[in-house]
Design an enzyme around this catalytic site. Sequence first.
Site, PDB file in Angstrom:
ATOM      1  CG  ASP A   1      -2.186   0.754   1.080  1.00  0.00           C
ATOM      2  OD1 ASP A   1      -2.260   1.598   0.173  1.00  0.00           O
ATOM      3  OD2 ASP A   1      -3.115   0.515   1.872  1.00  0.00           O
TER       4      ASP A   1
ATOM      5  CG  ASP B   1      -9.329   2.689  -0.283  1.00  0.00           C
ATOM      6  OD1 ASP B   1      -8.888   1.544  -0.469  1.00  0.00           O
ATOM      7  OD2 ASP B   1      -8.663   3.587   0.274  1.00  0.00           O
TER       8      ASP B   1
HETATM    9  C1  GLA Z   1      -5.691   1.987   2.314  1.00  0.00           C
HETATM   10  C2  GLA Z   1      -6.115   0.804   1.474  1.00  0.00           C
HETATM   11  C3  GLA Z   1      -7.171   0.030   2.209  1.00  0.00           C
HETATM   12  C4  GLA Z   1      -6.634  -0.429   3.550  1.00  0.00           C
HETATM   13  C5  GLA Z   1      -6.086   0.764   4.318  1.00  0.00           C
HETATM   14  C6  GLA Z   1      -5.347   0.312   5.561  1.00  0.00           C
HETATM   15  O1  GLA Z   1      -6.708   2.887   2.466  1.00  0.00           O
HETATM   16  O2  GLA Z   1      -6.568   1.220   0.221  1.00  0.00           O
HETATM   17  O3  GLA Z   1      -7.607  -1.082   1.457  1.00  0.00           O
HETATM   18  O4  GLA Z   1      -5.639  -1.395   3.325  1.00  0.00           O
HETATM   19  O5  GLA Z   1      -5.201   1.536   3.551  1.00  0.00           O
HETATM   20  O6  GLA Z   1      -4.828   1.375   6.269  1.00  0.00           O
END
Ligand code: GLA
Length: 725
Positions: free
Chosen positions: A472, A542
């Site tokens: 990420d 997301d």
């Molecule tokens: C980002 C990712 C999510 C999750 C969060 C965790 O927003 O896109 O899917 O993994 O981080 O902090």
Amino acid sequence: MRNLLPFYAVLAAACYSATPDPVRPAPGLKGWILDTDHSSYILGINARGGLQHIYWGSRLTTADDFAASHFPDTLQYNPVDIGNEEYPAWGGSRYEETCLKATFNDGVRDVFLRYVSHQIQGPVLTVVLKDAKYDLFVTLTYRVYPQAGMVSRQATIENRTAQPVHIESAQSGVWNLPADNGYRLTSLVGTWGEEAQVIREPVQQGMRVMESRRGHTSHEANPWFAIDYHGQATEEQGQVWFGALGWSGNWRISVEQTHEHQVRVTGGYNTFDFDYLLKPGETLDTPPFYGGFTDHGFGEASRLLHRLERTELAPHGAQSRLRPVWYNSWQVYGTGVTEANQEELADKAAALGIELFLVDDGWFHLRKKTDAGLGDWFPDTDKFPNGLLPLAQHVNRLGMDFGLWIEPEMVNPNSDLYRAHPDWVLNFPGREPGQSRGQLTLNLARDDVKEYLYSALDKLVAENHIRLFKWDMNRRLADPGWPSVPTNEQRQLWVKYTQNLYQIIDRLRARHPQLEFESCAGGGGRADLGILQRVDQIWTSDNTDALDRLRIQEGFSFAYPPKVMMGRVPPSHSGRANTPLEYRFLVAMMGSLGISLNLSTITEEETILSRRLIEFYKSIRQTTQNGDLYRLASPREGPVTVNQFVAEDGRQAVVFALDGSQQFLRPYCPPARLRGLDANARYRIRPLHESKLQEKATIATGAYLAGHGLRSEERRVGKECRSRW
Ligand code: GLA
């Protein structure tokens, strides 16, 4: 309830003829023909030794075609205008976008590139150019992908002078379209939670720049373009020139129409804040820039690009495994993961038929909320008193692979790593670097940072049976200072940061051949053909609301294949609460299927339905992941989205028809006229719900399905429809 999926089994065969000699000299001309199964690309050397573009379009089948084309006329070098040069460097009277801009140590700021030599090796043509005076060389590499109908271009700039040279612009190449008015540009824009939105605009005199200055690919624009003529192309018809850049850092693609109606698409490193000091003997590689042409509309453009991505660029290419169904509890537990709650979920996930279990954010040192711990890549002893291994073993015993979330490029000020190395973050001396989500960005351009991260991740994989990292990146780069190197070298950061990111993943993959990656950057902020060569899947957004996803996924599919597009069945609180579970499943199934339901609280009925749909997905995923996608009805153009997938061997096709409207009365659903089927083959029709399909025949020919199409149930206010309200 919205219209649900009917699906069909098909019998057909697809065949692609191999192209002999994808690169060959152009007879009678000083130039080369690059042939794919779908298009031809021709370039040549003009009377002054400059490299000129000749042709890009439909496949030319005989030597006479290109002898009669524009080649002789375009051989004239016009010193006043940029012409259709293949790799123009800035110098002389060039006022349009150029591919290379350099300043020599003596203050000379122009470059005149001349042909030196070339080489053909199978599908690869390399052409070496050199400045007319200085030993500054550029090697252009063209690689032909015959079946995917695409060509990639990349430039290597080499300083063989005895002095450093400042490179102020380094582009991969310029794609020249046939000069004319009336082109239309399609591109992908967006923001967090609303990635990959398709927009269209006329190409007019002047320049339209698509770019990222954020250090990653970005949610706001994606390095992909498609251009058609007079807006005449549809999904299945019309000429489309398209391309994508393979770079996950600051990128730039400019679409330009000159006063002489030349249309030029230039792409490479973003020139913003760019200054790469090339020392004697050093080289700078630009990213690859992929381009293709088709006579068969945007749908075929996507299918060609998907084929390139799936079979040529993906880490294991055509041999890569089908993506497993996976589980992720982020939307249920946030950072509150513990060994106990993850084990409980893993038991339930395995019982549903899930194949990979991923522990998301929250598992590492001090990570109680998102304001601490980034940088310390070892388990939090409160949450995982015995480390991660017992959980990983538990997951493996249940027959699932174990996956783990990481965000390596970041550090929280509240972490052991930051306390030990405050100088490792991006910063300008004397200024406070800004935080976002409570985190700072490590300067990954530094080799010590790269080595630290490689070792930490290598240890994690080696000790914990990790099959997949969700990598990420939850903030953009800012304060891009690198105080420990001389001022005139600091801006190399824009290139080296991403190169080091790639190196870490490449090295981890080489050392752990089973290891896979998901690319995530706060959702879909890092989707491009550079990262795609290193990861197995991309977190699309997301935003997991099924209706919003229809548009996001459609836009994503213009540039990237369904196989890498991670879908997720969200819990009902992560989106419109009235969206039926089955609908959420069907939307997520159009990519690689992930589940984020709270398995501890879903009802018995939901559990049974989930198990059934996961099993059903496994029966179609070979087709949806590795087959050809036909976008039959767009969520941008009407209430109903229809997507059809045809298996590589043509034996199965799968059709999704989904009402994405908020209408009370179910909207009219046009018949799905199927594409890509063998007209003479007979197909067995297997709807997911008998009642959802008007078609009552169980067997039909490809010709019937293409001409008459499949009709969904009558438009009416049904019991199920009302139950939405
Ligand atoms: C980002 C990712 C999510 C999750 C969060 C965790 O927003 O896109 O899917 O993994 O981080 O902090």
